[in-house]
Design a protein around this motif. Structure first.
Motif, PDB file in Angstrom:
ATOM      1  N   TYR A 221       0.870  -0.983  -0.071  1.00 28.11           N
ATOM      2  CA  TYR A 221       0.025  -0.324  -0.172  1.00 28.11           C
ATOM      3  C   TYR A 221       1.077   1.005   0.178  1.00 28.11           C
ATOM      4  O   TYR A 221       1.683   1.139   0.849  1.00 28.11           O
ATOM      5  N   THR A 222       0.513   1.843  -0.925  1.00 25.32           N
ATOM      6  CA  THR A 222       1.198   3.606  -0.632  1.00 25.32           C
ATOM      7  C   THR A 222       0.469   5.051  -1.143  1.00 25.32           C
ATOM      8  O   THR A 222      -0.895   4.919  -1.303  1.00 25.32           O
ATOM      9  N   ASP A 223       0.771   5.873  -0.481  1.00 29.35           N
ATOM     10  CA  ASP A 223       0.249   7.211  -0.594  1.00 29.35           C
ATOM     11  C   ASP A 223       0.807   8.229  -1.042  1.00 29.35           C
ATOM     12  O   ASP A 223       2.387   7.548  -1.354  1.00 29.35           O
ATOM     13  N   VAL A 224       0.289   9.403  -1.573  1.00 30.42           N
ATOM     14  CA  VAL A 224       1.783  10.274  -2.087  1.00 30.42           C
ATOM     15  C   VAL A 224       2.682  10.932  -1.132  1.00 30.42           C
ATOM     16  O   VAL A 224       1.990  10.382   0.022  1.00 30.42           O
ATOM     17  N   TRP A 225       3.873  11.448  -1.079  1.00 31.35           N
ATOM     18  CA  TRP A 225       4.466  11.510  -1.171  1.00 31.35           C
ATOM     19  C   TRP A 225       4.044  13.298  -0.128  1.00 31.35           C
ATOM     20  O   TRP A 225       4.889  13.140   1.364  1.00 31.35           O
ATOM     21  N   ALA A 226       3.854  13.912  -0.890  1.00 32.97           N
ATOM     22  CA  ALA A 226       3.619  15.030   0.350  1.00 32.97           C
ATOM     23  C   ALA A 226       1.825  15.292  -0.233  1.00 32.97           C
ATOM     24  O   ALA A 226       1.244  15.139  -1.112  1.00 32.97           O
ATOM     25  N   SER A 227       1.190  14.805   1.466  1.00 30.66           N
ATOM     26  CA  SER A 227      -0.071  15.258   1.195  1.00 30.66           C
ATOM     27  C   SER A 227      -0.571  16.205   1.135  1.00 30.66           C
ATOM     28  O   SER A 227       0.353  17.449   0.951  1.00 30.66           O
ATOM     29  N   MET A 228      -2.180  16.557   1.260  1.00 30.98           N
ATOM     30  CA  MET A 228      -3.198  18.399   1.091  1.00 30.98           C
ATOM     31  C   MET A 228      -1.991  18.593   2.571  1.00 30.98           C
ATOM     32  O   MET A 228      -2.324  18.544   3.676  1.00 30.98           O
ATOM     33  N   GLY A 229      -1.555  20.234   1.829  1.00 34.98           N
ATOM     34  CA  GLY A 229      -1.540  20.872   2.829  1.00 34.98           C
ATOM     35  C   GLY A 229       0.077  21.190   2.812  1.00 34.98           C
ATOM     36  O   GLY A 229       1.117  22.175   3.584  1.00 34.98           O
ATOM     37  N   GLN A 230       1.105  20.204   2.350  1.00 34.43           N
ATOM     38  CA  GLN A 230       2.611  19.825   1.664  1.00 34.43           C
ATOM     39  C   GLN A 230       3.051  19.897   0.923  1.00 34.43           C
ATOM     40  O   GLN A 230       4.136  19.374   0.946  1.00 34.43           O
ATOM     41  N   GLU A 231       1.930  20.677   0.089  1.00 36.38           N
ATOM     42  CA  GLU A 231       2.642  19.999  -2.174  1.00 36.38           C
ATOM     43  C   GLU A 231       4.127  21.157  -1.807  1.00 36.38           C
ATOM     44  O   GLU A 231       4.863  20.820  -2.688  1.00 36.38           O
ATOM     45  N   GLN A 232       4.300  22.407  -0.721  1.00 36.15           N
ATOM     46  CA  GLN A 232       5.695  23.091  -0.477  1.00 36.15           C
ATOM     47  C   GLN A 232       6.778  22.139  -0.649  1.00 36.15           C
ATOM     48  O   GLN A 232       8.534  22.681  -1.011  1.00 36.15           O
ATOM     49  N   GLU A 233       6.487  21.624   0.154  1.00 41.34           N
ATOM     50  CA  GLU A 233       7.391  19.974   0.145  1.00 41.34           C
ATOM     51  C   GLU A 233       7.658  19.359  -0.676  1.00 41.34           C
ATOM     52  O   GLU A 233       8.955  18.298  -0.306  1.00 41.34           O
ATOM     53  N   ALA A 234       6.980  19.701  -1.922  1.00 36.08           N
ATOM     54  CA  ALA A 234       6.678  17.833  -2.302  1.00 36.08           C
ATOM     55  C   ALA A 234       8.401  17.684  -3.303  1.00 36.08           C
ATOM     56  O   ALA A 234       8.736  16.109  -3.376  1.00 36.08           O
ATOM     57  N   ASP A 235       9.122  18.752  -3.381  1.00 36.09           N
ATOM     58  CA  ASP A 235       9.940  19.036  -4.000  1.00 36.09           C
ATOM     59  C   ASP A 235      11.671  18.539  -3.279  1.00 36.09           C
ATOM     60  O   ASP A 235      12.235  17.842  -3.464  1.00 36.09           O
ATOM     61  N   ASP A 236      11.587  18.846  -2.105  1.00 34.61           N
ATOM     62  CA  ASP A 236      12.351  18.836  -1.281  1.00 34.61           C
ATOM     63  C   ASP A 236      12.138  16.634  -1.272  1.00 34.61           C
ATOM     64  O   ASP A 236      13.352  15.717  -1.018  1.00 34.61           O
ATOM     65  N   ARG A 237      11.607  16.716  -0.364  1.00 32.63           N
ATOM     66  CA  ARG A 237      10.357  14.682  -0.345  1.00 32.63           C
ATOM     67  C   ARG A 237      11.002  14.005  -1.029  1.00 32.63           C
ATOM     68  O   ARG A 237      11.634  12.774  -1.649  1.00 32.63           O
ATOM     69  N   MET A 238      11.367  14.152  -2.665  1.00 32.41           N
ATOM     70  CA  MET A 238      11.269  13.419  -4.216  1.00 32.41           C
ATOM     71  C   MET A 238      12.751  12.721  -3.326  1.00 32.41           C
ATOM     72  O   MET A 238      12.693  11.553  -3.296  1.00 32.41           O
TER      73      MET A 238
END
Length: 306
Positions: A221-238
């Motif tokens: 099971y998985t989900d997105v790496w940056a949830s709603m409200g965390q979009e600004q962290e998406a590039d750093d999390r990748m």
């Protein structure tokens, strides 16, 4: 399901093992049309976050029960102008029969429920996503017949879905493993809550090793790496989350008959590859459909449908 009439569902921990199984049984009967229920009631949807599956599945479920739905978009209600939660709650309590809330803080949901006498359902908060996991358990049960003793591994961010999966698997008699990068583990209080529910009969494991977590499991099971409200962290999390992608290599470590789930929306070729998502072991679309059936069973139960 008389025991659920009038009750809130703020967390999966609000349910017992027997109540979870009875909800899954009812959902399966509703899906197969073995049982048909009617409930001429009004559901309110108060959603402060974007939604596709939750909004549509709740709406269709209520219509199919013979009820009505009011979409209480915060942007066109006094909520957007700062009306206190307790005031909104006490007014909607006098208009509606049941209310599903999708918001950020779990505390706001709990405050709302404390001032409203009608059933209040958690349609997602930053802490939990219980309705999603009811549909997940239904999908797993469809695939394997019996939930008891199965092992589910969640790979990715230790978010609200991970929290509810731990509770849901514990209630269902399943083992659950959560594999996240260091610093992205699930809520520690929920981990301990889930372990208490198991009463040492099954395991709740949190690890930073995705390959060890996936070895021989029945469900990935998985989900997105940056949830709603965390979009600004998406590039750093990748780059941090890249080793936690569900791809064909990771899937090959699981049991050969393992199924793959994703709560959607998915960022294809990020947390899950397109090949796995469209592959023969994916049950993602059945899982999405089952949101409607599981929530119909929940609505019928808390409203006392006949």
């Amino acid at each position: 399901m008389a025991a659920l009439i009038g009750r809130d569902l703020l967390s999966l921990a609000d349910l017992t093992t027997q109540e979870v199984q009875e909800l899954l049984t009812l959902a399966t009967q509703l899906k197969s049309k073995q049982v048909q229920l009617r409930c001429n009631k009004v559901l309110g949807l108060l959603f402060s976050k974007a939604s596709t599956r939750t909004r549509v599945s709740f709406t269709v479920a209520m219509y199919q029960l013979g009820g009505q739905v009011i979409d209480l978009n915060p942007n066109v209600t006094q909520v957007s102008r700062g009306e206190p939660i307790q005031d909104t709650a006490r007014v909607l309590d006098r208009y509606l029969d049941v209310l599903a809330i999708r918001t950020f803080a779990q505390q706001d949901l709990e405050t709302f429920a404390s001032y409203a006498k009608i059933p209040v359902i958690n349609a997602l908060t930053d802490l939990e996503h219980p309705c999603q996991v009811l549909a997940d358990l239904m999908t797993i049960q469809e695939s394997f017949g019996d939930l008891s003793g199965l092992t589910l591994t969640y790979v990715g961010d230790g978010n609200n879905v991970a929290n509810s999966l731990m509770l849901g698997c514990a209630l269902a008699g399943m083992n659950v493993r959560i594999a996240t990068p260091v610093g992205y583990e699930p809520n520690t209080e929920v981990v301990e809550q889930a372990r208490a529910i198991t009463n040492n009969k099954t395991s709740v494991t949190v690890t930073n090793d995705p390959e060890a977590a996936v070895k021989g499991v029945n469900v990935l099971y998985t989900d997105v790496w940056a949830s709603m409200g965390q979009e600004q962290e998406a590039d750093d999390r990748m780059p941090i989350f890249q080793p936690y992608q569900i791809n064909e290599n990771l899937l090959s470590i699981a049991d050969p008959n393992a199924i793959v789930l994703h709560c959607l929306p998915a960022h294809r070729d990020e947390e899950i590859t397109d090949a796995v998502m469209e592959g023969s072991q994916s049950r993602i679309w059945e899982q999405a459909e089952n949101r409607m059936h599981a929530q119909k069973a929940l609505l019928a139960s808390v409203l006392g449908a006949e």
